[in-house]
Design an enzyme around this catalytic site. Structure first.
Site, mmCIF file in Angstrom:
data_model
loop_
_atom_site.group_PDB
_atom_site.id
_atom_site.type_symbol
_atom_site.label_atom_id
_atom_site.label_comp_id
_atom_site.label_asym_id
_atom_site.label_seq_id
_atom_site.Cartn_x
_atom_site.Cartn_y
_atom_site.Cartn_z
ATOM 1 N N LYS A 67 0.858 -1.189 0.000
ATOM 2 C CA LYS A 67 0.000 0.000 0.000
ATOM 3 C C LYS A 67 0.888 1.230 0.000
ATOM 4 O O LYS A 67 1.729 1.384 0.875
ATOM 5 C CB LYS A 67 -0.915 0.016 1.232
ATOM 6 N N HIS A 68 0.700 2.098 -0.966
ATOM 7 C CA HIS A 68 1.438 3.363 -1.054
ATOM 8 C C HIS A 68 2.944 3.165 -0.937
ATOM 9 O O HIS A 68 3.626 3.785 -0.131
ATOM 10 C CB HIS A 68 0.914 4.349 -0.024
ATOM 11 N N ASN A 231 12.279 6.057 7.440
ATOM 12 C CA ASN A 231 12.875 5.026 8.277
ATOM 13 C C ASN A 231 11.929 3.838 8.413
ATOM 14 O O ASN A 231 10.716 4.008 8.390
ATOM 15 C CB ASN A 231 13.181 5.583 9.669
ATOM 16 N N HIS A 392 13.678 5.229 -0.787
ATOM 17 C CA HIS A 392 12.794 6.383 -0.974
ATOM 18 C C HIS A 392 12.400 6.473 -2.444
ATOM 19 O O HIS A 392 13.156 6.041 -3.315
ATOM 20 C CB HIS A 392 13.498 7.676 -0.562
#
Length: 392
Positions: A67-68, A231, A392
């Site tokens: 999810k996301h 993180n 990221h």
């Protein structure tokens, strides 16, 4: 297919949007059904890398629920116990393949966060997996292949609009990867770092006994973290991520969030939860949400008069704070992984409360000695991997 036009980007105002290969070659994916969006493909490509690497590292069929752009859960295809079948709502007589078990365990770790997920499978999707997915709220799936029966089942989801993506399992990305942010191009080497048992040889605690199961769970945790927005901290039990804390600015907040999710996973096995009698015809999301609230400090929201009758046949007894603490205290054998070093021993203290006995983290903090001493205090086994896994 060299280019796929998306409905829009992250948000409806971000148009036009598409995916394509910069060198003009064919995309490594094909859309067999539906019309996946921008975020769908971000989830698909990240989750595929996770399950592919997990299968290569463990030799077991692997699955993830995304999810996301972070995993809500990830797992290898070990058989489900009778209790697993209860908490993941699988019929006792259901015939499950290893890849179906992998996905059910990946989604079941955090059913609330897996609502509307993107599913990823390391192996071809079979009918058993498709039948389970058919009744779940999910946005799409990526796999290296689909049986004819599985594809026919998946095409019935979402009024025929369920997103089904097939990826070439032999596809290898370019060594360098680029992305644009605010008109500025970033370039870096693709993260080809291999995670396997050799990464766990630097055991820094007094207790150095690391079982094969613990090694497997450390590998599951670290590969999960490699594709989790940083993180991040991950708790694993029996080849299954049971708590993922993602995208927190503070390491201890990651550890607490992942620990809370791991605790909830265990509490769902409490006899009072297994004994909940839901009204006939309750929707799966309503049932999952009712369990989540029942286990929280806001349990009165589902037990109030006039409310509980809409969810339960019989008003449940309260699961008291004392009962929760006693049940969680039973937990043991959990592994905790971190994508960067623990800066303080408080992370170890919090992990211990959720039954953590094994820790894998990079090391390198100026307070490593304090972190190691805290682990020694509880006779834990901690391996310093020497490798950060930011994503990221």
């Amino acid at each position: 297919m060299k280019q796929f036009e998306l409905k829009y980007g992250c948000n409806p105002n971000q148009k036009p949007a598409s995916i394509y290969m910069k060198d003009g070659s064919e995309l490594p994916v094909s859309v067999l059904n539906g019309r996946p969006g921008y975020i769908n493909f971000l989830d698909a490509l990240n989750s595929w890398q996770l399950v592919k690497e997990l299968k290569e590292a463990t030799g077991l069929p692997s699955a993830a629920s995304f999810k996301h752009v972070s995993p809500a859960g990830a797992a290898v295809g070990l058989p489900l116990s009778d209790v697993d079948r209860q908490i993941y709502f699988v019929a006792p007589e259901a015939d499950l393949s290893p890849i179906a078990c992998a996905y059910i365990r990946a989604r079941g770790a955090d059913r609330l966060c897996s609502y509307g997920d993107w599913a990823a499978l390391s192996d071809p999707c079979d009918a058993a997996t498709a039948l389970y997915l058919k009744d779940e709220v999910s946005d799409g799936i990526i796999a290296p292949g689909y049986t004819d029966e599985a594809l026919a089942i998946l095409k019935t989801k979402k009024k025929g609009n369920y997103n089904v993506v097939q990826i070439d399992p032999n596809y290898v990305p370019a060594l360098q990867e680029c992305k644009d942010v605010f008109g500025v191009t970033f370039e870096q080497g693709h993260n080809n770092f291999r995670i396997d048992a050799s990464l766990l040889e630097n055991i820094v605690t007094e207790n150095k006994v690391l079982s094969e199961a613990a090694i497997r769970d450390m590998i599951v945790a670290l590969i999960t973290l490699k594709y989790t927005q940083s993180n991040s901290v991950c708790y694993v039990k029996d080849g299954q991520a049971i708590g993922v804390g993602a995208g927190q600015q503070s390491r201890i907040h990651c550890t607490r969030l992942a620990g809370q999710k791991a605790d909830n996973w265990l509490l769902r096995q409490h006899p009072k939860v297994l004994g909940l009698q839901f009204v006939d015809g309750i929707r799966r999301p309503d049932r999952d949400n009712a369990i989540d609230v029942y286990l929280s400090d806001e349990y009165e929201d589902v037990l109030a008069d006039g409310v509980w009758q809409t969810r339960f046949k019989v008003k449940p007894e309260v699961l008291t704070t004392e009962e929760k603490k006693a049940w969680i205290a039973r937990q043991s054998g959990v592994t905790c992984g971190s994508d960067a070093f623990f800066p303080f021993g408080d992370n170890v203290e919090r992990a211990r409360k959720s039954g953590v006995q094994y820790i894998a983290e990079p090391g390198g903090s100026i307070r490593d000695d304090h972190v190691i001493a805290t682990a020694n205090k509880y006779d834990m086994v901690m391996a310093f991997t020497g490798m950060r896994l930011f994503h990221h």
